[in-house]
Design an enzyme around this catalytic site. Structure first.
Site, PDB file in Angstrom:
ATOM      1  N   ARG A  33       3.302  -0.197  -6.885  1.00 56.30           N
ATOM      2  CA  ARG A  33       2.388  -0.840  -5.935  1.00 56.30           C
ATOM      3  C   ARG A  33       0.925  -0.736  -6.376  1.00 56.30           C
ATOM      4  O   ARG A  33       0.103  -1.597  -6.018  1.00 56.30           O
ATOM      5  CB  ARG A  33       2.580  -0.244  -4.540  1.00 56.30           C
ATOM      6  CG  ARG A  33       1.859  -1.010  -3.410  1.00 56.30           C
ATOM      7  CD  ARG A  33       2.263  -0.485  -2.030  1.00 56.30           C
ATOM      8  NE  ARG A  33       1.674  -1.268  -0.949  1.00 56.30           N
ATOM      9  CZ  ARG A  33       0.686  -0.834  -0.153  1.00 56.30           C
ATOM     10  NH1 ARG A  33       0.194   0.377  -0.327  1.00 56.30           N
ATOM     11  NH2 ARG A  33       0.217  -1.593   0.815  1.00 56.30           N
ATOM     12  N   LEU A  59      -3.332  -6.393   1.085  1.00 54.30           N
ATOM     13  CA  LEU A  59      -2.012  -6.020   0.577  1.00 54.30           C
ATOM     14  C   LEU A  59      -1.252  -5.464   1.763  1.00 54.30           C
ATOM     15  O   LEU A  59      -1.674  -4.487   2.378  1.00 54.30           O
ATOM     16  CB  LEU A  59      -2.164  -4.956  -0.516  1.00 54.30           C
ATOM     17  CG  LEU A  59      -0.903  -4.288  -1.065  1.00 54.30           C
ATOM     18  CD1 LEU A  59       0.006  -5.299  -1.733  1.00 54.30           C
ATOM     19  CD2 LEU A  59      -1.275  -3.188  -2.049  1.00 54.30           C
ATOM     20  N   SER A  60      -0.148  -6.098   2.132  1.00 54.17           N
ATOM     21  CA  SER A  60       0.550  -5.739   3.361  1.00 54.17           C
ATOM     22  C   SER A  60       1.028  -4.289   3.351  1.00 54.17           C
ATOM     23  O   SER A  60       1.335  -3.717   2.302  1.00 54.17           O
ATOM     24  CB  SER A  60       1.759  -6.663   3.578  1.00 54.17           C
ATOM     25  OG  SER A  60       1.338  -7.968   3.848  1.00 54.17           O
ATOM     26  N   GLN A  61       1.078  -3.714   4.542  1.00 55.79           N
ATOM     27  CA  GLN A  61       1.624  -2.369   4.725  1.00 55.79           C
ATOM     28  C   GLN A  61       3.055  -2.317   4.190  1.00 55.79           C
ATOM     29  O   GLN A  61       3.864  -3.205   4.476  1.00 55.79           O
ATOM     30  CB  GLN A  61       1.600  -2.042   6.216  1.00 55.79           C
ATOM     31  CG  GLN A  61       2.189  -0.705   6.591  1.00 55.79           C
ATOM     32  CD  GLN A  61       2.348  -0.564   8.104  1.00 55.79           C
ATOM     33  OE1 GLN A  61       2.142  -1.522   8.845  1.00 55.79           O
ATOM     34  NE2 GLN A  61       2.737   0.618   8.540  1.00 55.79           N
ATOM     35  N   PRO A  62       3.420  -1.290   3.416  1.00 52.01           N
ATOM     36  CA  PRO A  62       4.789  -1.202   2.890  1.00 52.01           C
ATOM     37  C   PRO A  62       5.868  -1.309   3.967  1.00 52.01           C
ATOM     38  O   PRO A  62       6.905  -1.944   3.749  1.00 52.01           O
ATOM     39  CB  PRO A  62       4.814   0.159   2.196  1.00 52.01           C
ATOM     40  CG  PRO A  62       3.405   0.367   1.751  1.00 52.01           C
ATOM     41  CD  PRO A  62       2.567  -0.226   2.847  1.00 52.01           C
TER      42      PRO A  62
END
Length: 213
Positions: A33, A59-62
């Protein structure tokens, strides 16, 4: 920062939050990531949080990447062709590309698309096609799709995306303005009927019209 132990701690957090698909968890554990962030933020790559990537995008939350991917995999009968709205950094694209046959991804901000293309190339992912366009209209020339994931929130589900679902296809999309909800929409066979279900609350960047360079 990039050790397997650090990545496994992230995966454990996702599991603790209810993500159960082992394929999804394995792919997240194996995906670097940190390469999807500028160097100044890369030390935060394995936190379970959204992070800025410039141009007002994140960047989206995992967790939300894992959740949306898990929902798509669990609801769709087959996933030969998946459409992604909002390539962004290319992180969600990369997760999908390791789990489905072919990914088509649309991005409206050209510099973000260019960076994502380079990352995908470095990762050796050859089952992804990118398009620079307004995501509200999907990518009809490549449809219909077994699954569609949107990484930006429209105020209402775009009819164009519903039209591009294959029979029994699944759309996973955040919807709303200040208050958003993550929805799963399934096309009922080859009819024009759609079954919609609210999954949980969500917080995404808005889906905007047009393109930007």
């Amino acid at each position: 920062m990039t050790s397997q132990r650090t990545r496994q701690r992230l995966v454990q957090r996702l599991s603790d939050q209810g993500v159960t698909d082992l394929q999804v968890l394995d792919v997240i554990a194996d995906t670097p990531r940190h390469i999807f962030l500028d160097e100044a933020l890369s030390h935060r790559a394995y936190e379970d949080t959204a992070l800025p990537i410039g141009y007002g995008q994140t960047l989206s939350q995992p967790y939300i990447v894992a959740r949306m991917t898990e929902v798509l995999l669990g609801a769709a009968g087959k996933l030969d062709k998946v459409l992604e709205i909002g390539t962004g950094s290319g992180y969600q694209t990369t997760i999908l590309a390791q789990l489905v046959k072919q990914v088509y991804s649309v991005e409206r901000i050209k510099p973000l698309q260019d960076k994502a293309r380079e990352r995908l190339r470095k990762l050796g992912l050859r089952n992804v096609e990118l398009k620079y366009a307004d995501g509200n209209f999907g990518w009809p020339d490549r449809g219909p799709y077994d699954g569609i994931i949107s990484c930006a929130a429209p105020r209402e589900v775009p009819q164009e995306l519903l039209n591009q679902l294959a029979p029994n296809g699944v759309l996973v999309i955040p919807v709303g303005g200040d208050t958003q909800e993550l929805r799963m929409v399934i096309r009922d066979g080859d009819s024009d009927e759609f079954i919609s279900r609210v999954l949980e609350g969500a917080k995404f960047v808005p889906m905007l019209s047009g393109t930007a360079r």
